[in-house]
Design a protein around this motif. Structure first.
Motif, PDB file in Angstrom:
ATOM      1  N   ILE A 130      32.684 107.784  96.801  1.00 53.20           N
ATOM      2  CA  ILE A 130      33.038 106.359  96.837  1.00 53.20           C
ATOM      3  C   ILE A 130      31.854 105.491  96.414  1.00 53.20           C
ATOM      4  N   ILE A 131      30.626 105.890  96.752  1.00 50.58           N
ATOM      5  CA  ILE A 131      29.449 105.130  96.311  1.00 50.58           C
ATOM      6  C   ILE A 131      29.456 104.975  94.789  1.00 50.58           C
ATOM      7  N   GLY A 132      29.885 106.020  94.096  1.00 46.50           N
ATOM      8  CA  GLY A 132      29.929 105.961  92.639  1.00 46.50           C
ATOM      9  C   GLY A 132      30.944 104.982  92.096  1.00 46.50           C
ATOM     10  N   LEU A 133      31.827 104.471  92.949  1.00 44.22           N
ATOM     11  CA  LEU A 133      32.869 103.535  92.518  1.00 44.22           C
ATOM     12  C   LEU A 133      32.606 102.104  92.963  1.00 44.22           C
ATOM     13  N   LEU A 134      31.523 101.858  93.700  1.00 42.72           N
ATOM     14  CA  LEU A 134      31.275 100.543  94.288  1.00 42.72           C
ATOM     15  C   LEU A 134      30.961  99.477  93.238  1.00 42.72           C
ATOM     16  N   PRO A 135      31.474  98.258  93.437  1.00 41.12           N
ATOM     17  CA  PRO A 135      31.001  97.124  92.630  1.00 41.12           C
ATOM     18  C   PRO A 135      29.595  96.720  93.074  1.00 41.12           C
ATOM     19  N   THR A 136      28.869  96.008  92.236  1.00 43.67           N
ATOM     20  CA  THR A 136      27.484  95.655  92.535  1.00 43.67           C
ATOM     21  C   THR A 136      27.383  94.252  93.134  1.00 43.67           C
ATOM     22  N   TYR A 137      26.172  93.881  93.514  1.00 44.11           N
ATOM     23  CA  TYR A 137      25.919  92.547  94.062  1.00 44.11           C
ATOM     24  C   TYR A 137      26.261  91.464  93.050  1.00 44.11           C
ATOM     25  N   HIS A 138      26.032  91.726  91.787  1.00 39.01           N
ATOM     26  CA  HIS A 138      26.307  90.739  90.739  1.00 39.01           C
ATOM     27  C   HIS A 138      27.807  90.536  90.536  1.00 39.01           C
ATOM     28  N   GLN A 139      28.618  91.422  91.105  1.00 41.93           N
ATOM     29  CA  GLN A 139      30.070  91.324  90.970  1.00 41.93           C
ATOM     30  C   GLN A 139      30.743  90.750  92.206  1.00 41.93           C
ATOM     31  N   ILE A 140      30.310  91.163  93.401  1.00 41.48           N
ATOM     32  CA  ILE A 140      31.000  90.713  94.627  1.00 41.48           C
ATOM     33  C   ILE A 140      30.029  90.151  95.675  1.00 41.48           C
ATOM     34  N   GLY A 141      28.762  90.000  95.308  1.00 42.07           N
ATOM     35  CA  GLY A 141      27.817  89.391  96.232  1.00 42.07           C
ATOM     36  C   GLY A 141      27.415  90.286  97.386  1.00 42.07           C
ATOM     37  N   ILE A 142      27.276  89.684  98.568  1.00 40.40           N
ATOM     38  CA  ILE A 142      26.711  90.355  99.739  1.00 40.40           C
ATOM     39  C   ILE A 142      27.562  91.528 100.211  1.00 40.40           C
ATOM     40  N   TRP A 143      28.857  91.568  99.820  1.00 40.25           N
ATOM     41  CA  TRP A 143      29.714  92.678 100.221  1.00 40.25           C
ATOM     42  C   TRP A 143      29.241  94.004  99.623  1.00 40.25           C
ATOM     43  N   ALA A 144      28.580  93.934  98.486  1.00 36.01           N
ATOM     44  CA  ALA A 144      28.133  95.172  97.825  1.00 36.01           C
ATOM     45  C   ALA A 144      27.099  95.926  98.659  1.00 36.01           C
ATOM     46  N   PRO A 145      25.976  95.268  99.062  1.00 39.36           N
ATOM     47  CA  PRO A 145      25.036  96.006  99.913  1.00 39.36           C
ATOM     48  C   PRO A 145      25.617  96.372 101.268  1.00 39.36           C
TER      49      PRO A 145
END
Length: 482
Positions: A130-145
């Motif tokens: 699932i980590i390999g499928l995560l959106p980044t901070y630049h895409q969804i903000g604080i939800w990414a980290p």
């Protein structure tokens, strides 16, 4: 057909060859002559080795990405702040590992080693995928980290249940006098997993022509290439799952079940009766953890970091080559350690190696200071390779016997829980804090302070070893425990 009991063997362990021939070099009984086993010993070796290899591969691809990729994609702020934040999420797994050891240890001591090992493997594998499928901070903000941290925690849960189960699978099927050599097989999963993880990242960085010293967020490697090691891990998990479903319970645990010696709450039992062994095991592992994560995670961040973070500003791909070469010394010295621990005993061997780790720590200023090592394209690669190789050789020697040493401290019916708690509690002190502390020490006091930190961890381990019993000849079957 009746069988006879060999008086020279642990009664809980399979009988060896009846013609008096020696045990195999692996330390495991020859499966062709063991009347009590229906599972070939080679399958036991493979099941313990491939599981830990997969688990450590999953764990290390995160470690590599946490240094070179996640600070750019999942965190915000200046370079130093983003790196520290990434190191903090890296440490989240080590907080989860003792929790995982309690959860999986409970089932490992009640249900059995086999089923619990399958559960640990799936927990780690799914989280990594699932980590390999995560959106980044630049895409969804604080939800990414936030999501990255949760999945890293799940990785820790899986690895928290993996190691002790694999160690018990190997050690509880070993021939007396060869237990450390048999138990070293799951330990080889650490260097093998590291080689696979860093080797794959190196291959991808080369194919994508990724330059860490001149990062561009539109680089295909940062857009999607970094995801491949995480996504491809699911294939390895499928292989490991197939292998582990084809093994059986260890004879030691099977005998405990037959005699109804399981306890309802292994965690309560082990803390009530074996709290001292948990403390000893935790500190026995401390220097091992500190050494490994200094020699892998921290040194990577130091080598490729900019001068502003106290680093050497060396090329990412080139340094990965050096690390992969050095890790071969780790793999080579694990079986050496198993042999030495069986021949000379656990305590004398580990006391000697720990003292050597402390001496090694005091030399960091000589090895790694920018004035001596050089920076950027002028970095002395031979000096760096020698430093890494010495550290990894020491790592093999200290890590190799641990899958025998820690299980030997605990009774049969709480061994999975006890050895897992000690191993993973040590990960908080020796691994979770180490990359973060070392990064901070370099930025504020210089690289020599990192070595002194390692020497301090070694001193605590040395004290624990002096206080611990010698368990070389201890039987792994402990009957009569309520």
């Amino acid at each position: 057909m009746s069988t006879t009991t060999r008086p020279d063997l642990d009664p809980a362990e399979p009988a060896g060859p009846r013609d008096g021939s020696a045990a195999s070099a692996s330390g495991l009984v020859d499966d062709t002559s063991d009347p009590n086993s229906t599972v070939p010993r080679r399958r036991i070796i493979f099941a313990s080795l491939i599981g830990t290899t997969i688990e450590f591969y999953d764990f290390y691809i995160y470690a590599t990405a946490a240094v070179s990729i996640f600070p750019l994609l999942f965190f915000f702020g200046d370079e130093g702040t983003a790196l520290l934040a990434s190191m903090a999420t890296f440490g989240a797994a080590f907080v989860a590992r003792p929790v995982g050891s309690i959860i999986f240890g409970h089932f490992g001591d009640i249900v059995g080693r086999k089923a619990t090992l399958v559960g640990a493997l799936l927990t780690m594998g799914i989280a990594t995928f699932i980590i390999g499928l995560l959106p980044t901070y630049h895409q969804i903000g604080i939800w990414a980290p936030a999501m990255l941290t949760i999945l890293r925690f799940c990785q820790g849960l899986g690895l928290g249940g993996e190691w002790s189960g694999a160690a018990l699978l190997a050690s509880e099927t070993a021939r007396p006098g060869k237990r450390a050599q048999a138990a070293m097989w799951p330990q080889l999963g650490a260097p093998f997993g590291f080689i696979l993880a860093n080797g794959l990242f190196l291959l991808l960085a080369t194919l994508f022509d990724y330059q860490s010293t001149a990062t561009d967020l539109t680089d295909p490697f940062l857009v999607w290439g970094w995801r491949l090691p995480f996504i491809l891990s699911i294939v390895m998990v499928a292989v490991g799952l197939y292998v582990r479903l084809r093994i059986e319970e260890t004879p030691v645990f099977a005998r405990a079940m037959k005699n109804n010696e399981r306890v309802k709450a292994p965690i309560g039992e082990v803390f009530r009766k074996n709290w001292w062994e948990i403390i000893l095991g935790t500190f026995i592992m401390l220097a091992t953890y500190g050494l490994f994560y200094i020699m892998t995670t921290w040194v990577l961040s130091y080598a490729i970091g900019s001068a502003g973070t106290g680093g050497l500003h060396y090329d990412y791909q080139s340094f990965l080559v050096l690390q992969v070469l050095a890790i071969l010394f780790f793999a080579a010295f694990v079986p050496v350690a198993g042999h030495l621990a069986d021949r000379f005993g656990r305590r004398p061997m580990l006391i000697t190696v720990t003292a050597a780790i402390m001496v090694f720590g005091t030399t960091f200023g000589i090895w790694l200071d920018a004035g001596s090592m050089g920076t950027g394209d002028d970095l002395n690669i031979w000096q760096m390779l020698l430093f890494l190789s010495v550290g990894m050789a020491l790592m093999g020697l200290t890590f190799g016997p641990m899958s025998a040493v820690l299980p030997e401290l605990f009774p049969t019916n709480t061994r999975y829980t006890g050895s897992g708690v000690a191993y993973n509690a040590s990960s908080i002190l020796g691994a979770a804090l180490t990359p973060l502390a070392a990064t901070w020490l370099v930025q504020n006091y210089g690289v020599h302070a990192v070595g002194l930190y390692l020497a301090g961890l070694g001193a605590l381990t040395l004290i624990a070893l002096v206080l611990s019993p010698e368990t070389k000849t201890k039987s792994l079957y402990t009957p009569g425990t309520e």
